[in-house]
Design a protein around this motif. Structure first.
Motif, mmCIF file in Angstrom:
data_model
loop_
_atom_site.group_PDB
_atom_site.id
_atom_site.type_symbol
_atom_site.label_atom_id
_atom_site.label_comp_id
_atom_site.label_asym_id
_atom_site.label_seq_id
_atom_site.Cartn_x
_atom_site.Cartn_y
_atom_site.Cartn_z
ATOM 1 N N ASP A 246 76.595 29.590 43.515
ATOM 2 C CA ASP A 246 76.175 30.769 44.259
ATOM 3 C C ASP A 246 75.336 31.648 43.342
ATOM 4 O OD1 ASP A 246 77.412 30.208 46.711
ATOM 5 O OD2 ASP A 246 79.309 31.129 46.089
ATOM 6 N N VAL B 42 73.922 35.363 42.873
ATOM 7 C CA VAL B 42 74.068 36.754 43.300
ATOM 8 C C VAL B 42 72.768 37.501 43.021
ATOM 9 C CG1 VAL B 42 75.328 38.915 42.962
ATOM 10 C CG2 VAL B 42 76.550 36.713 42.904
ATOM 11 N N LEU C 237 73.143 34.722 47.603
ATOM 12 C CA LEU C 237 73.927 35.850 48.094
ATOM 13 C C LEU C 237 73.151 37.127 47.814
ATOM 14 C CD1 LEU C 237 77.501 34.895 46.796
ATOM 15 C CD2 LEU C 237 76.766 34.967 49.183
ATOM 16 N N VAL D 265 72.861 40.864 47.982
ATOM 17 C CA VAL D 265 73.771 41.997 48.158
ATOM 18 C C VAL D 265 72.952 43.239 48.443
ATOM 19 C CG1 VAL D 265 75.675 43.314 47.192
ATOM 20 C CG2 VAL D 265 75.362 40.907 46.539
ATOM 21 N N CYS E 153 76.450 43.859 42.069
ATOM 22 C CA CYS E 153 76.739 42.590 41.407
ATOM 23 C C CYS E 153 78.169 42.144 41.673
ATOM 24 C CB CYS E 153 76.517 42.723 39.902
ATOM 25 S SG CYS E 153 74.783 42.795 39.397
ATOM 26 N N GLY F 194 78.822 40.821 45.117
ATOM 27 C CA GLY F 194 78.354 39.445 45.232
ATOM 28 C C GLY F 194 79.300 38.464 44.578
ATOM 29 N N ALA G 132 81.333 35.303 46.368
ATOM 30 C CA ALA G 132 81.046 33.929 45.964
ATOM 31 C C ALA G 132 82.299 33.069 46.066
ATOM 32 C CB ALA G 132 80.522 33.914 44.527
ATOM 33 N N VAL H 207 78.725 30.567 39.233
ATOM 34 C CA VAL H 207 78.046 31.725 39.791
ATOM 35 C C VAL H 207 76.951 32.152 38.837
ATOM 36 C CG1 VAL H 207 79.652 33.406 38.776
ATOM 37 C CG2 VAL H 207 78.359 34.021 40.816
ATOM 38 N N PHE I 94 73.583 35.089 38.282
ATOM 39 C CA PHE I 94 73.044 36.399 38.636
ATOM 40 C C PHE I 94 71.552 36.397 38.331
ATOM 41 C CE2 PHE I 94 77.492 37.105 37.919
ATOM 42 C CZ PHE I 94 77.862 38.081 38.831
#
Length: 233
Positions: free
Chosen positions: A10, A12, A36, A38, A69, A72, A76, A81, A83
Motif C-alpha cells: 500500500d 500512502v 491510498l 489521504v 500519513c 493512511g 493500510a 507500506v 509513503f
C-alpha cells in the motif's frame, strides 16, 4: 521480485489540494499496488479525482502532515507500506526497489535521498533546514543519513509497533528516530527530486520551514522510545 508486484504493498499519499499533480503520481504507482490517497481537507476536488483514477481515498479531517500519513497507515492492510508525497516531486515507481530491499531482509526502512533535478526543485531554505535536521539526527541516533525524504518503504506491522504519536511535520522524523531506537537497519537510496506541482504547504516559505524544524526539534528532544526495541526481526 516475486510477490512485490502483487497486492502486498500500500502506498500512502497525503494530499491537500493536489489535483494538478494526482494524475502524474497515480499513473506511476506500480501495477498491483494500492494507492491510498489521504485527503486532508482539499477544496480543489482532489478526492473525487483520485477516486476516478482508481485510488482508494481516506478522509482525515484533522489537519497536519503527520495526521494524514498516520490515517493512511491505519487504513493500510498490506504486508509492506510505502509513503510518497503527492505533489509530483517524487516518482512512486522508484519504490519497487525499496520494497525489494525490505522484503529480502537487506533493510528494515529504506529512505529516498533527494537529488534535485531542475531549477526550483529544492529551495535553499528547505535544503538548509533538512541538512540541519540530518545533523541533529546523527547526534541523537548515530544514523549517518543525509536526508529525511518522504519517499520510504517498510513493513506495516513493524512501523505500527513504533507507536508514532506526532501528527504534524515531525512525523517523518519520529519514524526514523524510533526505528533507530528499535534497532532497525536504515538505508538511503538516491532518487531524483523534481520541481513540485503547486506550492508547498510545509516548506514553501521560510516560515513554513521554521515551523517544520520546530516540530522536528521537539521530536529529537523526546527520550528514547522503548516499546518497539529489538528491531523487526
Amino acid at each position: 521480485m516475486a510477490g512485490v508486484t502483487e497486492h502486498t504493498v500500500d502506498v500512502v499519499l497525503p494530499c491537500l489540494n493536489e489535483a494538478e499533480a494526482l494524475p502524474w503520481v497515480l499513473a506511476r504507482i506500480p501495477a498491483g499496488w494500492r494507492a491510498l490517497v489521504v485527503d486532508n481537507g482539499s477544496t480543489d476536488g482532489s478526492a473525487d479525482l483520485a477516486r476516478s483514477l482508481g485510488a482508494t481515498v481516506v478522509s482525515e479531517s484533522r489537519r497536519g502532515f503527520g495526521a494524514a500519513c498516520h490515517a493512511g497507515l491505519l487504513a493500510a492492510d498490506a504486508e509492506f507500506v510505502c509513503f510518497c508525497d503527492c505533489d509530483a516531486s517524487l516518482d512512486p515507481g522508484l519504490l519497487t526497489g525499496f520494497v525489494a530491499a525490505v522484503a529480502a531482509g537487506r533493510a528494515d526502512l529504506v529512505l529516498g535521498r533527494r537529488r534535485p533535478r531542475g531549477p526550483g526543485a529544492w529551495p535553499l531554505h528547505a535544503r538548509a533546514g533538512n541538512l540541519a535536521l540530518a545533523h541533529m539526527l546523527r547526534r541523537r541516533t548515530g544514523l549517518r543519513l543525509h536526508d529525511l525524504g518522504p519517499l520510504r518503504a517498510m513493513r506495516r506491522e513493524a512501523v505500527l509497533a513504533l507507536a508514532l504519536t506526532d501528527r504534524r511535520s515531525g512525523y517523518p522524523l519520529q519514524m526514523v528516530v524510533r526505528a533507530a531506537d528499535a534497532g532497525w537497519r536504515v538505508r538511503e537510496e538516491d532518487v531524483p527530486y523534481l520541481p513540485r506541482a503547486g506550492r508547498s504547504k510545509v516548506t514553501g516559505t521560510w516560515r513554513g520551514t521554521w515551523h517544520a524544524v520546530r516540530d522536528m526539534r521537539a521530536v529529537l528532544a523526546e527520550p528514547p522510545h522503548t516499546a518497539a526495541l529489538g528491531g523487526t526481526r
